[in-house]
Motif scaffolding. Sequence first.
Motif, PDB file in Angstrom:
ATOM      1  N   VAL A  66       1.023  -1.290   0.019  1.00  0.00           N
ATOM      2  CA  VAL A  66       0.185   0.002  -0.125  1.00  0.00           C
ATOM      3  C   VAL A  66       1.169   1.025   0.128  1.00  0.00           C
ATOM      4  N   GLU A  67       1.710   1.274   0.726  1.00  0.00           N
ATOM      5  CA  GLU A  67       3.128   2.451   0.687  1.00  0.00           C
ATOM      6  C   GLU A  67       3.821   2.450  -0.577  1.00  0.00           C
ATOM      7  N   LEU A  68       3.988   1.775  -0.954  1.00  0.00           N
ATOM      8  CA  LEU A  68       5.078   1.608  -1.790  1.00  0.00           C
ATOM      9  C   LEU A  68       3.777   2.445  -3.208  1.00  0.00           C
ATOM     10  N   ALA A  69       2.270   1.899  -3.036  1.00  0.00           N
ATOM     11  CA  ALA A  69       1.508   2.342  -4.878  1.00  0.00           C
ATOM     12  C   ALA A  69       1.642   3.919  -4.933  1.00  0.00           C
ATOM     13  N   LYS A  70       1.529   4.061  -3.008  1.00  0.00           N
ATOM     14  CA  LYS A  70       0.702   5.321  -2.744  1.00  0.00           C
ATOM     15  C   LYS A  70       2.448   5.942  -3.106  1.00  0.00           C
ATOM     16  N   GLU A  71       3.666   5.311  -2.857  1.00  0.00           N
ATOM     17  CA  GLU A  71       5.203   6.379  -3.270  1.00  0.00           C
ATOM     18  C   GLU A  71       4.906   6.636  -4.914  1.00  0.00           C
ATOM     19  N   THR A  72       4.933   5.586  -5.688  1.00  0.00           N
ATOM     20  CA  THR A  72       5.359   4.780  -6.715  1.00  0.00           C
ATOM     21  C   THR A  72       3.986   5.150  -7.748  1.00  0.00           C
ATOM     22  N   GLY A  73       3.088   5.650  -7.763  1.00  0.00           N
ATOM     23  CA  GLY A  73       2.162   5.826  -8.321  1.00  0.00           C
ATOM     24  C   GLY A  73       2.213   3.787  -9.178  1.00  0.00           C
ATOM     25  N   VAL A  74       2.663   2.359  -9.132  1.00  0.00           N
ATOM     26  CA  VAL A  74       3.479   2.037  -9.583  1.00  0.00           C
ATOM     27  C   VAL A  74       1.994   1.044  -9.478  1.00  0.00           C
ATOM     28  N   LYS A  75       1.550   0.159 -10.640  1.00  0.00           N
ATOM     29  CA  LYS A  75       0.330  -1.218 -10.205  1.00  0.00           C
ATOM     30  C   LYS A  75       0.710  -2.298  -9.976  1.00  0.00           C
ATOM     31  N   ILE A  76       0.843  -2.600  -8.131  1.00  0.00           N
ATOM     32  CA  ILE A  76       1.133  -3.646  -7.899  1.00  0.00           C
ATOM     33  C   ILE A  76       0.168  -4.820  -7.623  1.00  0.00           C
ATOM     34  N   GLY A  77       0.519  -5.854  -9.256  1.00  0.00           N
ATOM     35  CA  GLY A  77      -0.334  -6.757  -9.381  1.00  0.00           C
ATOM     36  C   GLY A  77      -0.212  -8.252  -8.851  1.00  0.00           C
ATOM     37  N   PHE A  78       0.798  -8.548  -7.976  1.00  0.00           N
ATOM     38  CA  PHE A  78       0.963  -9.404  -7.378  1.00  0.00           C
ATOM     39  C   PHE A  78       2.259  -9.456  -5.990  1.00  0.00           C
ATOM     40  N   ILE A  79       1.655 -10.194  -5.141  1.00  0.00           N
ATOM     41  CA  ILE A  79       2.136 -10.535  -4.044  1.00  0.00           C
ATOM     42  C   ILE A  79       3.157 -11.467  -3.716  1.00  0.00           C
ATOM     43  N   ASN A  80       4.406 -12.114  -3.620  1.00  0.00           N
ATOM     44  CA  ASN A  80       4.820 -13.520  -3.635  1.00  0.00           C
ATOM     45  C   ASN A  80       4.683 -13.819  -1.979  1.00  0.00           C
ATOM     46  N   LEU A  81       4.125 -14.534  -1.934  1.00  0.00           N
ATOM     47  CA  LEU A  81       4.492 -15.044   0.720  1.00  0.00           C
ATOM     48  C   LEU A  81       5.665 -15.829   0.305  1.00  0.00           C
ATOM     49  N   SER A  82       6.134 -16.615  -1.327  1.00  0.00           N
ATOM     50  CA  SER A  82       7.221 -17.218  -1.256  1.00  0.00           C
ATOM     51  C   SER A  82       6.811 -19.047  -0.786  1.00  0.00           C
ATOM     52  N   GLY A  83       8.560 -19.163   0.319  1.00  0.00           N
ATOM     53  CA  GLY A  83       8.605 -20.495   0.785  1.00  0.00           C
ATOM     54  C   GLY A  83       8.277 -20.462   2.033  1.00  0.00           C
ATOM     55  N   GLY A  84       8.274 -21.813   2.594  1.00  0.00           N
ATOM     56  CA  GLY A  84       8.514 -21.275   4.773  1.00  0.00           C
ATOM     57  C   GLY A  84       7.506 -21.615   4.958  1.00  0.00           C
ATOM     58  N   VAL A  85       6.696 -21.890   5.082  1.00  0.00           N
ATOM     59  CA  VAL A  85       5.614 -23.439   5.404  1.00  0.00           C
ATOM     60  C   VAL A  85       6.262 -24.113   5.988  1.00  0.00           C
ATOM     61  N   GLY A  86       6.256 -24.828   6.768  1.00  0.00           N
ATOM     62  CA  GLY A  86       7.264 -25.997   7.475  1.00  0.00           C
ATOM     63  C   GLY A  86       6.358 -27.047   7.191  1.00  0.00           C
ATOM     64  N   ILE A  87       6.743 -27.964   7.601  1.00  0.00           N
ATOM     65  CA  ILE A  87       6.227 -29.286   8.342  1.00  0.00           C
ATOM     66  C   ILE A  87       7.565 -29.959   9.573  1.00  0.00           C
ATOM     67  N   PRO A  88       6.676 -31.007  10.602  1.00  0.00           N
ATOM     68  CA  PRO A  88       7.237 -31.479  11.726  1.00  0.00           C
ATOM     69  C   PRO A  88       7.663 -32.581  11.098  1.00  0.00           C
ATOM     70  N   TYR A  89       8.905 -32.584  11.262  1.00  0.00           N
ATOM     71  CA  TYR A  89       9.847 -33.120  11.267  1.00  0.00           C
ATOM     72  C   TYR A  89       9.576 -34.291  12.429  1.00  0.00           C
ATOM     73  N   THR A  90       9.137 -33.397  13.460  1.00  0.00           N
ATOM     74  CA  THR A  90       9.592 -34.722  14.477  1.00  0.00           C
ATOM     75  C   THR A  90       8.064 -35.440  14.999  1.00  0.00           C
ATOM     76  N   PRO A  91       7.925 -36.483  15.529  1.00  0.00           N
ATOM     77  CA  PRO A  91       6.665 -36.525  16.062  1.00  0.00           C
ATOM     78  C   PRO A  91       5.879 -35.833  16.856  1.00  0.00           C
ATOM     79  N   ASP A  92       6.647 -35.568  17.998  1.00  0.00           N
ATOM     80  CA  ASP A  92       5.495 -34.541  18.884  1.00  0.00           C
ATOM     81  C   ASP A  92       4.853 -33.167  18.135  1.00  0.00           C
ATOM     82  N   LYS A  93       5.324 -33.097  16.923  1.00  0.00           N
ATOM     83  CA  LYS A  93       4.486 -32.022  16.166  1.00  0.00           C
ATOM     84  C   LYS A  93       3.316 -31.735  15.638  1.00  0.00           C
ATOM     85  N   GLU A  94       2.305 -30.254  16.128  1.00  0.00           N
ATOM     86  CA  GLU A  94       1.401 -31.332  14.713  1.00  0.00           C
ATOM     87  C   GLU A  94       1.339 -30.199  13.414  1.00  0.00           C
TER      88      GLU A  94
END
Length: 418
Positions: A211-239
Amino acid sequence: MKTPFVTYEQVQDIISKYPTPFHLYDEKGIRENARKLKQAFSWNNGFKEYFAVKATPNPTILRILQEEGCGTDCSSYTELLMSDKCGFSGKDIMFSSNDTPAEEFALAAKLGATINLDDITHIDFLKEACGIPKRISCRFNPGGKFAIANTIMDNPGDAKYGMTRPQMTEAFKRLKEEGAEEFGIHAFLASNTVTNDYYPTLAKILFETAVELAKETGVKIGFINLSGGVGIPYTPDKEPNDILAIGEGVRKVYEEVLVPAGMGDVAIYTELGRFMLAPYGHLITRAIHEKHTHKEYIGVDACAVNLMRPAMYGAYHHITVLGKENEPCDHVYDVTGSLCENNDKFAIDRKLPRIEMGDILAIHDTGAHGFAMGYNYNGKLKSAELLLRENGSTVMIRRAETPEDYFATLEGFWDVQL
Ligand SMILES: *Cc1c(COP(=O)(O)O)cnc(C)c1O
């Protein structure tokens, strides 16, 4: 409790055709999980998952994900080539690289991939290499520590990736001057998060920045990329993470931040690797030695060449001794590979059932960053990759390396009289 996606009987049948060790992937699990991710973000019209190819660079896997509506996220020349060969094109390919050689930018541009710039100095470099495309993305690094509710998750201030906040503004202005028309924002601030709050917390930062960047620069923001990083429980104790709750968390922030700013048409992208594949791969290996010295050792026929994460990060990978799922874990073992490196241990002081020579072990959660990280230390060869089809049959989707492969880059090796 963690259970393998194959039974002992199924594995016995598979090893009668294919020698251990090998990586085995579960098509059914991969498809079901990809559909759930899509469902979690179905509220967003432009949603797309760009599978991080580096996690499992196998064409058969990429085609399965393609059938489920995914694109690819590449960071090298060969990953781009593989995506192209598999029929991904144009907007189906994200190129999120860093320290990028000019020829890789040129190939990405030729394929029409969306280029995600890691640094502001890459604008001139890209212009020189292949020109500035109409659609472009910039990678953001806010610095400092990344925390969720006072718990530090990771340390972006120490990470080599991305641009500072002032650089993002400057980069968008420059790229606009150079003719770019559609802009994206990308950030990867914490790895293997096992919490439903990572994406929503990251999304809030990125949506507010957008929102800030669109205001500051007037560009059209088409997409936002949350990338990777959602993990998995390697150990059996984790949900495990609940991807539907994660999608809903991102939707709430989207409604709070982007919609009121008149940016309710922004597409959400993800670049998941681990979450898409890790639980749907096992490294299947056989116990070939037992050793009773200062500790109890079980030597298996796989080694760190087949799965590097334990040696590299001290990572935990759960182990099931097939056919002994219900026996008491009343033995304590170090499970080792054969490399001349003492860190070549798949498990240290692990409680397991009594292991006999010839027993088959399933090492869990090897579907991402498993085979892919392999190397050839000690002249060890990479294993085959097999796919367990939805109909229960098994196909080989990559053969094991041979000594000929190992020597292939030594021009004329076999001709020389040594
Ligand atoms: C490694 C990587 C990913 C995938 O990360 P996972 O932890 O496997 O989800 C996505 N994007 C980029 C740029 C990466 O480097």
